[in-house]
Motif scaffolding. Structure first.
Motif, PDB file in Angstrom:
ATOM      1  N   THR A 185       0.839  -1.197   0.000  1.00  0.00           N
ATOM      2  CA  THR A 185       0.000   0.000   0.000  1.00  0.00           C
ATOM      3  C   THR A 185       0.875   1.249   0.000  1.00  0.00           C
ATOM      4  O   THR A 185       2.100   1.175   0.173  1.00  0.00           O
ATOM      5  CB  THR A 185      -0.895   0.027   1.253  1.00  0.00           C
ATOM      6  OG1 THR A 185      -0.053   0.094   2.423  1.00  0.00           O
ATOM      7  CG2 THR A 185      -1.780  -1.214   1.322  1.00  0.00           C
ATOM      8  N   LEU A 186       0.241   2.403  -0.196  1.00  0.00           N
ATOM      9  CA  LEU A 186       0.971   3.666  -0.148  1.00  0.00           C
ATOM     10  C   LEU A 186       1.595   3.889   1.228  1.00  0.00           C
ATOM     11  O   LEU A 186       2.707   4.421   1.345  1.00  0.00           O
ATOM     12  CB  LEU A 186       0.021   4.821  -0.485  1.00  0.00           C
ATOM     13  CG  LEU A 186       0.643   6.224  -0.525  1.00  0.00           C
ATOM     14  CD1 LEU A 186       1.731   6.297  -1.594  1.00  0.00           C
ATOM     15  CD2 LEU A 186      -0.432   7.275  -0.788  1.00  0.00           C
ATOM     16  N   ARG A 187       0.902   3.444   2.264  1.00  0.00           N
ATOM     17  CA  ARG A 187       1.436   3.569   3.627  1.00  0.00           C
ATOM     18  C   ARG A 187       2.719   2.750   3.780  1.00  0.00           C
ATOM     19  O   ARG A 187       3.687   3.218   4.402  1.00  0.00           O
ATOM     20  CB  ARG A 187       0.384   3.090   4.624  1.00  0.00           C
ATOM     21  CG  ARG A 187       0.792   3.240   6.079  1.00  0.00           C
ATOM     22  CD  ARG A 187      -0.340   2.803   6.996  1.00  0.00           C
ATOM     23  NE  ARG A 187       0.041   2.918   8.390  1.00  0.00           N
ATOM     24  CZ  ARG A 187      -0.749   2.597   9.405  1.00  0.00           C
ATOM     25  NH1 ARG A 187      -1.981   2.151   9.169  1.00  0.00           N
ATOM     26  NH2 ARG A 187      -0.339   2.725  10.646  1.00  0.00           N
ATOM     27  N   LEU A 188       2.732   1.548   3.228  1.00  0.00           N
ATOM     28  CA  LEU A 188       3.937   0.717   3.297  1.00  0.00           C
ATOM     29  C   LEU A 188       5.070   1.322   2.469  1.00  0.00           C
ATOM     30  O   LEU A 188       6.239   1.224   2.847  1.00  0.00           O
ATOM     31  CB  LEU A 188       3.632  -0.703   2.812  1.00  0.00           C
ATOM     32  CG  LEU A 188       2.914  -1.605   3.815  1.00  0.00           C
ATOM     33  CD1 LEU A 188       2.584  -2.954   3.185  1.00  0.00           C
ATOM     34  CD2 LEU A 188       3.766  -1.801   5.066  1.00  0.00           C
ATOM     35  N   ARG A 189       4.714   1.923   1.357  1.00  0.00           N
ATOM     36  CA  ARG A 189       5.733   2.598   0.551  1.00  0.00           C
ATOM     37  C   ARG A 189       6.412   3.694   1.359  1.00  0.00           C
ATOM     38  O   ARG A 189       7.643   3.807   1.359  1.00  0.00           O
ATOM     39  CB  ARG A 189       5.107   3.182  -0.703  1.00  0.00           C
ATOM     40  CG  ARG A 189       6.092   3.934  -1.594  1.00  0.00           C
ATOM     41  CD  ARG A 189       5.400   4.497  -2.815  1.00  0.00           C
ATOM     42  NE  ARG A 189       6.322   5.243  -3.648  1.00  0.00           N
ATOM     43  CZ  ARG A 189       5.990   5.850  -4.778  1.00  0.00           C
ATOM     44  NH1 ARG A 189       4.729   5.775  -5.204  1.00  0.00           N
ATOM     45  NH2 ARG A 189       6.889   6.519  -5.469  1.00  0.00           N
ATOM     46  N   HIS A 190       5.619   4.494   2.072  1.00  0.00           N
ATOM     47  CA  HIS A 190       6.184   5.554   2.912  1.00  0.00           C
ATOM     48  C   HIS A 190       7.004   4.965   4.059  1.00  0.00           C
ATOM     49  O   HIS A 190       8.045   5.517   4.438  1.00  0.00           O
ATOM     50  CB  HIS A 190       5.063   6.431   3.463  1.00  0.00           C
ATOM     51  CG  HIS A 190       4.404   7.261   2.410  1.00  0.00           C
ATOM     52  ND1 HIS A 190       3.123   7.779   2.544  1.00  0.00           N
ATOM     53  CD2 HIS A 190       4.840   7.660   1.179  1.00  0.00           C
ATOM     54  CE1 HIS A 190       2.818   8.462   1.463  1.00  0.00           C
ATOM     55  NE2 HIS A 190       3.830   8.408   0.624  1.00  0.00           N
ATOM     56  N   TYR A 191       6.531   3.837   4.615  1.00  0.00           N
ATOM     57  CA  TYR A 191       7.259   3.176   5.696  1.00  0.00           C
ATOM     58  C   TYR A 191       8.654   2.754   5.229  1.00  0.00           C
ATOM     59  O   TYR A 191       9.656   2.978   5.933  1.00  0.00           O
ATOM     60  CB  TYR A 191       6.465   1.968   6.184  1.00  0.00           C
ATOM     61  CG  TYR A 191       7.264   1.012   7.046  1.00  0.00           C
ATOM     62  CD1 TYR A 191       7.534   1.299   8.386  1.00  0.00           C
ATOM     63  CD2 TYR A 191       7.764  -0.181   6.508  1.00  0.00           C
ATOM     64  CE1 TYR A 191       8.283   0.431   9.164  1.00  0.00           C
ATOM     65  CE2 TYR A 191       8.500  -1.058   7.286  1.00  0.00           C
ATOM     66  CZ  TYR A 191       8.756  -0.755   8.611  1.00  0.00           C
ATOM     67  OH  TYR A 191       9.493  -1.629   9.378  1.00  0.00           O
ATOM     68  N   TYR A 192       8.724   2.164   4.037  1.00  0.00           N
ATOM     69  CA  TYR A 192      10.026   1.708   3.539  1.00  0.00           C
ATOM     70  C   TYR A 192      10.920   2.878   3.147  1.00  0.00           C
ATOM     71  O   TYR A 192      12.154   2.789   3.278  1.00  0.00           O
ATOM     72  CB  TYR A 192       9.845   0.727   2.380  1.00  0.00           C
ATOM     73  CG  TYR A 192       9.749  -0.697   2.880  1.00  0.00           C
ATOM     74  CD1 TYR A 192      10.903  -1.415   3.171  1.00  0.00           C
ATOM     75  CD2 TYR A 192       8.532  -1.295   3.118  1.00  0.00           C
ATOM     76  CE1 TYR A 192      10.837  -2.712   3.673  1.00  0.00           C
ATOM     77  CE2 TYR A 192       8.445  -2.584   3.622  1.00  0.00           C
ATOM     78  CZ  TYR A 192       9.605  -3.282   3.898  1.00  0.00           C
ATOM     79  OH  TYR A 192       9.539  -4.561   4.416  1.00  0.00           O
ATOM     80  N   GLN A 193      10.347   3.950   2.674  1.00  0.00           N
ATOM     81  CA  GLN A 193      11.151   5.145   2.417  1.00  0.00           C
ATOM     82  C   GLN A 193      11.750   5.673   3.719  1.00  0.00           C
ATOM     83  O   GLN A 193      12.933   6.049   3.762  1.00  0.00           O
ATOM     84  CB  GLN A 193      10.291   6.224   1.753  1.00  0.00           C
ATOM     85  CG  GLN A 193       9.897   5.906   0.322  1.00  0.00           C
ATOM     86  CD  GLN A 193       8.909   6.904  -0.249  1.00  0.00           C
ATOM     87  OE1 GLN A 193       8.250   7.644   0.488  1.00  0.00           O
ATOM     88  NE2 GLN A 193       8.785   6.940  -1.566  1.00  0.00           N
ATOM     89  N   TRP A 194      10.933   5.672   4.771  1.00  0.00           N
ATOM     90  CA  TRP A 194      11.403   6.174   6.066  1.00  0.00           C
ATOM     91  C   TRP A 194      12.478   5.263   6.661  1.00  0.00           C
ATOM     92  O   TRP A 194      13.530   5.744   7.102  1.00  0.00           O
ATOM     93  CB  TRP A 194      10.223   6.274   7.028  1.00  0.00           C
ATOM     94  CG  TRP A 194      10.627   6.745   8.394  1.00  0.00           C
ATOM     95  CD1 TRP A 194      10.767   8.031   8.809  1.00  0.00           C
ATOM     96  CD2 TRP A 194      10.974   5.926   9.515  1.00  0.00           C
ATOM     97  NE1 TRP A 194      11.170   8.069  10.125  1.00  0.00           N
ATOM     98  CE2 TRP A 194      11.314   6.791  10.584  1.00  0.00           C
ATOM     99  CE3 TRP A 194      11.017   4.544   9.721  1.00  0.00           C
ATOM    100  CZ2 TRP A 194      11.691   6.313  11.834  1.00  0.00           C
ATOM    101  CZ3 TRP A 194      11.408   4.066  10.972  1.00  0.00           C
ATOM    102  CH2 TRP A 194      11.739   4.945  12.012  1.00  0.00           C
ATOM    103  N   ILE A 195      12.234   3.948   6.674  1.00  0.00           N
ATOM    104  CA  ILE A 195      13.178   3.037   7.332  1.00  0.00           C
ATOM    105  C   ILE A 195      14.488   2.945   6.547  1.00  0.00           C
ATOM    106  O   ILE A 195      15.562   2.805   7.134  1.00  0.00           O
ATOM    107  CB  ILE A 195      12.546   1.634   7.537  1.00  0.00           C
ATOM    108  CG1 ILE A 195      13.383   0.838   8.535  1.00  0.00           C
ATOM    109  CG2 ILE A 195      12.433   0.865   6.227  1.00  0.00           C
ATOM    110  CD1 ILE A 195      12.736  -0.465   8.955  1.00  0.00           C
TER     111      ILE A 195
END
Length: 216
Positions: A93-103
């Motif tokens: 999901t878009l939320r997971l995409r942002h999570y992986y960008q952050w981590i």
């Protein structure tokens, strides 16, 4: 050369194998340009290949620069591979995409802080191994325990789990046994050799298991 093999040769196998996978997938993408999942995996593998080439020649006065650039590419490459695996499980999901960008960003920044402040080799290697394992945790969990997943997907998930355990195991052993074991990149220690064996396993998974899952 002992039974554990020279680790530069191991690294050469990893680079050559990654290059073959990249060339094969690249040739396929020329005719299937809209395969988004495969393209993400392809880009991740390209970054990993470049990273391992940099690691292979990580010697001399530019050691810190090469370590910074190589590990940054490696973190980004593993993150993209993780995102491709999540896309296979249809839970990306878009939320997971942002999570992986952050981590991924946090891993890169933290590694640079270690590199340019403390620069302790054991801490550097342990931190990098931990980050690589963490990046794969979520997709592997969903591959193994996801509802309705095929037997093949669960099997590939368990094989990736072996890689995660190896990364975490190496990280723990480095921090606990660093006085007894040489963990420099090209040492012949059992733990270091085991870590590079799992990287070869990762190469096989990436080149065959991923494509099989994508076509299933």
């Amino acid at each position: 050369m002992n039974l554990l093999m020279n680790l530069k040769l191991y690294l050469g196998f990893i680079i050559a194998g990654n290059a073959v996978v990249v060339l094969m997938i690249g040739a396929y993408l020329l005719r299937h340009r809209y395969e988004e999942i495969l393209r993400t995996f392809f880009q991740g593998r390209c970054l990993q290949t470049v990273a391992w080439i940099i690691v292979l020649f990580n010697e001399g006065v530019l050691d810190r620069v090469a370590a910074a650039f190589g590990n940054s590419l490696l973190f980004a490459g593993f993150a993209m591979e993780a995102c491709a695996l999540l896309q296979l499980t249809r839970t990306y999901t878009l939320r997971l995409r942002h999570y992986y960008q952050w981590i991924t960003g946090a891993s890169i920044v933290s590694f640079h802080l270690i590199l340019f402040t403390n620069n302790d080799l054991n801490l550097r290697v342990a931190f990098a191994a931990t980050c690589l394992g963490v990046l794969l945790l979520l997709p592997v969990f969903r591959m193994i325990f996801g509802t309705g997943n095929s037997l093949l997907m669960r099997l590939i998930g368990f094989l990736y789990l072996v890689i995660i355990v190896s990364h975490f195991g190496r990280s723990v052993s480095i921090m606990l046994l660093h006085h007894a074991i040489d963990h420099s990149l090209f040492s012949g220690s059992f733990v270091t050799s085991l870590a590079y064996l799992t990287l070869n396993l990762s190469l096989i998974l990436g080149g065959t298991g991923f494509v099989l899952l994508l076509k299933k």
